[in-house]
Design an enzyme around this catalytic site. Structure first.
Site, PDB file in Angstrom:
ATOM      1  N   CYS A   1       0.963  -1.210  -0.215  1.00 27.24           N
ATOM      2  CA  CYS A   1      -0.090  -0.044   0.009  1.00 27.24           C
ATOM      3  C   CYS A   1       0.883   1.390  -0.103  1.00 27.24           C
ATOM      4  CB  CYS A   1      -1.115  -0.082   1.189  1.00 27.24           C
ATOM      5  SG  CYS A   1      -0.030  -0.713   2.684  1.00 27.24           S
TER       6      CYS A   1
ATOM      7  N   HIS B   1      -2.276   5.607   6.171  1.00 30.84           N
ATOM      8  CA  HIS B   1      -0.885   6.010   6.373  1.00 30.84           C
ATOM      9  C   HIS B   1      -0.843   7.586   5.839  1.00 30.84           C
ATOM     10  CE1 HIS B   1       0.622   1.783   6.602  1.00 30.84           C
ATOM     11  NE2 HIS B   1      -0.204   1.477   5.480  1.00 30.84           N
TER      12      HIS B   1
HETATM   13  P1  NAD Z   1      -5.368 -10.572   6.531  1.00 30.27           P
HETATM   14  O1  NAD Z   1      -4.853 -11.337   7.819  1.00 30.27           O
HETATM   15  O2  NAD Z   1      -6.469  -9.420   6.796  1.00 30.27           O
HETATM   16  O3  NAD Z   1      -6.282 -11.596   5.591  1.00 30.27           O
HETATM   17  C1  NAD Z   1      -5.246 -12.921   5.622  1.00 30.27           C
HETATM   18  C2  NAD Z   1      -6.407 -13.993   5.165  1.00 30.27           C
HETATM   19  O4  NAD Z   1      -5.492 -15.135   4.779  1.00 30.27           O
HETATM   20  C3  NAD Z   1      -7.224 -14.297   6.436  1.00 30.27           C
HETATM   21  O5  NAD Z   1      -8.542 -14.408   6.054  1.00 30.27           O
HETATM   22  C4  NAD Z   1      -6.553 -15.421   6.948  1.00 30.27           C
HETATM   23  O6  NAD Z   1      -7.411 -16.295   7.566  1.00 30.27           O
HETATM   24  C5  NAD Z   1      -6.365 -16.222   5.479  1.00 30.27           C
HETATM   25  N1  NAD Z   1      -5.028 -17.202   5.492  1.00 30.27           N
HETATM   26  C6  NAD Z   1      -4.224 -17.506   6.621  1.00 30.27           C
HETATM   27  N2  NAD Z   1      -3.389 -18.531   6.097  1.00 30.27           N
HETATM   28  C7  NAD Z   1      -3.982 -18.898   5.044  1.00 30.27           C
HETATM   29  C8  NAD Z   1      -3.522 -20.019   4.269  1.00 30.27           C
HETATM   30  N3  NAD Z   1      -2.569 -20.827   4.479  1.00 30.27           N
HETATM   31  N4  NAD Z   1      -4.096 -20.194   3.049  1.00 30.27           N
HETATM   32  C9  NAD Z   1      -5.299 -19.504   2.822  1.00 30.27           C
HETATM   33  N5  NAD Z   1      -5.769 -18.361   3.520  1.00 30.27           N
HETATM   34  C10 NAD Z   1      -4.969 -18.193   4.662  1.00 30.27           C
HETATM   35  O7  NAD Z   1      -4.345  -9.739   5.806  1.00 30.27           O
HETATM   36  P2  NAD Z   1      -4.050  -8.598   4.829  1.00 30.27           P
HETATM   37  O8  NAD Z   1      -4.191  -7.249   5.642  1.00 30.27           O
HETATM   38  O9  NAD Z   1      -5.534  -8.734   3.652  1.00 30.27           O
HETATM   39  O10 NAD Z   1      -2.977  -8.962   4.030  1.00 30.27           O
HETATM   40  C11 NAD Z   1      -2.704  -9.703   3.090  1.00 30.27           C
HETATM   41  C12 NAD Z   1      -1.502  -9.410   2.130  1.00 30.27           C
HETATM   42  O11 NAD Z   1      -1.841  -8.297   1.716  1.00 30.27           O
HETATM   43  C13 NAD Z   1      -0.201  -9.445   2.869  1.00 30.27           C
HETATM   44  O12 NAD Z   1       0.897  -9.796   2.024  1.00 30.27           O
HETATM   45  C14 NAD Z   1      -0.065  -8.103   3.196  1.00 30.27           C
HETATM   46  O13 NAD Z   1       1.248  -7.522   3.437  1.00 30.27           O
HETATM   47  C15 NAD Z   1      -0.798  -7.259   2.026  1.00 30.27           C
HETATM   48  N6  NAD Z   1      -1.414  -5.793   2.123  1.00 30.27           N
HETATM   49  C16 NAD Z   1      -1.890  -5.438   3.471  1.00 30.27           C
HETATM   50  C17 NAD Z   1      -2.249  -4.201   3.435  1.00 30.27           C
HETATM   51  C18 NAD Z   1      -3.197  -3.813   4.423  1.00 30.27           C
HETATM   52  O14 NAD Z   1      -3.046  -2.491   4.736  1.00 30.27           O
HETATM   53  N7  NAD Z   1      -3.979  -4.738   5.311  1.00 30.27           N
HETATM   54  C19 NAD Z   1      -2.137  -3.477   2.375  1.00 30.27           C
HETATM   55  C20 NAD Z   1      -1.571  -3.821   1.221  1.00 30.27           C
HETATM   56  C21 NAD Z   1      -0.902  -4.963   1.113  1.00 30.27           C
END
Ligand code: NAD
Length: 338
Positions: free
Chosen positions: A141, A221
């Protein structure tokens, strides 16, 4: 023909990408995966997404909760032309092995390391490099936010050097166990932070150093950016350029948008799903050139800004659009981006 997309990891990012994909005319969702039979799993079914489980041993828990599943993640992969992996940091890189074995293309998120995936993506800076590739990583992000404004500035005036101070939200709104609740944390405490090198994975060769800190907020942010320019330009030219740049918007503190809280209120007023702001807001009043150096302040809705990029990445990997502008236009239109 609609391409079939599966979302592995239906959390903060995954559920947003699912809805963004479902809104496109050239794509459909064939499944989303969940680890637990929680309210999000129930909501996914209500939306009409088939549900697959990533931990097969938990099938019984889903049955007990009365939540219908269509199979395991491996079954889901069979249904899909491409996977958007939105699992937590580090798990995507582990899943890459499974995608390779199944011969399916996949898009990863910014929590994965560039080296583990081999290629990174931003719709504006290096779309072409992911054309036809098997795997790419949509940068984080924060990095997406930097790309959105630095690319048009570089095109207009040339960038000699960037310094940026990144003020990061401590947690996403539902994360009750993360902090800080009452502190400002240099994070990392070392200088420079990883954000500069991350930007270089999609904006090759850019000279940038960043420092970052965490503050007790969940909303957005905020970036404070200083740019030494190659060519002398007028601040009005920079404003015009940012104003006409897709997925960037100028906001006026003087019109009641003086903080991240008020900007999120604006997203609510826009009637966006989940109050999502896909665009990068830049404070118009902050734009200034002092001693030939450009200064500006912007904000990033971390849960939402890189979501349209994940949609564009699908078009790049599957070569649905050769030209980034056409993909950006399609994505924007379907998602109601200003
Ligand atoms: P999150 O924890 O909200 O969601 C992750 C999901 O994946 C959860 O529903 C979890 O239960 C599931 N999960 C866990 N292990 C798993 C597996 N082995 N197989 C399938 N599903 C599984 O996380 P998020 O914030 O959505 O982040 C996901 C990715 O996006 C990360 O790489 C993060 O760095 C990136 N990201 C996050 C943001 C943010 O601000 N939240 C912004 C940009 C990028």
């Amino acid at each position: 023909k609609m391409v079939s997309v599966a979302i592995n990891g239906y959390g903060t990012i995954g559920k947003r990408v699912a809805d963004a994909v479902a809104a496109q005319k050239d794509m459909k969702i064939v499944g989303v995966s969940k680890t637990k039979p929680d309210f999000e799993a129930r909501m996914a079914l209500k939306k009409g997404y088939d549900l697959y489980i990533s931990i097969p041993e938990r099938e019984k828990l889903f049955q007990e909760a009365g939540i219908e599943i269509s199979g395991t993640v491996e079954d889901m992969i069979e249904e899909a032309d491409i996977i958007v992996d939105a699992t937590p940091e580090g798990i995507g890189a582990k899943n890459l092995k499974m995608y390779r074995e199944k011969g399916v293309k996949a898009i990863f998120q910014g929590g994965e390391k560039h080296e583990d995936i081999g290629l990174s993506f931003n719709s504006f800076t290096n779309y072409e490099d992911s054309l036809g590739a098997d795997y790419t990583r949509v940068v984080s992000c924060n990095t997406t936010g930097l790309c959105r404004t630095l690319k048009p500035i570089d095109d207009l005036a040339g960038i000699k050097k960037v310094r940026a101070v990144m003020v990061r939200r401590a947690a996403d709104p539902p994360q009750v166990k993360k902090g800080p609740v009452n502190a400002i944390v240099p994070n990392p405490p070392t200088v420079p932070s990883h954000h500069g090198p991350d930007l270089r994975t999609v904006m090759y060769g850019i000279n940038i150093n960043t420092v970052a800190l965490l503050v007790p907020t969940t909303l957005m942010h905020q970036h404070n950016i200083m740019v030494e320019l190659e060519d002398p330009v007028d601040i009005e030219e920079i404003k015009e350029e940012l104003d006409k740049t897709s997925r960037v918007m100028l906001v006026k503190a003087g019109e009641g948008l003086a903080s991240t809280a008020e900007i999120m209120e604006y997203a609510r007023e826009l009637g966006r799903p989940r109050n999502d702001l896909y665009e990068i807001p830049v404070w118009e009043e902050s734009l200034n050139i002092v001693d030939g150096e450009l200064y500006y302040m912007q904000a990033v809705h971390q849960e939402a800004d890189a979501v349209p990029e994940s949609v564009d990445a699908i078009r790049a990997l599957l070569e649905l659009e050769e030209d980034n502008k056409r993909s950006i236009e399609k994505t924007n239109k379907a998602m109601g981006i200003l």
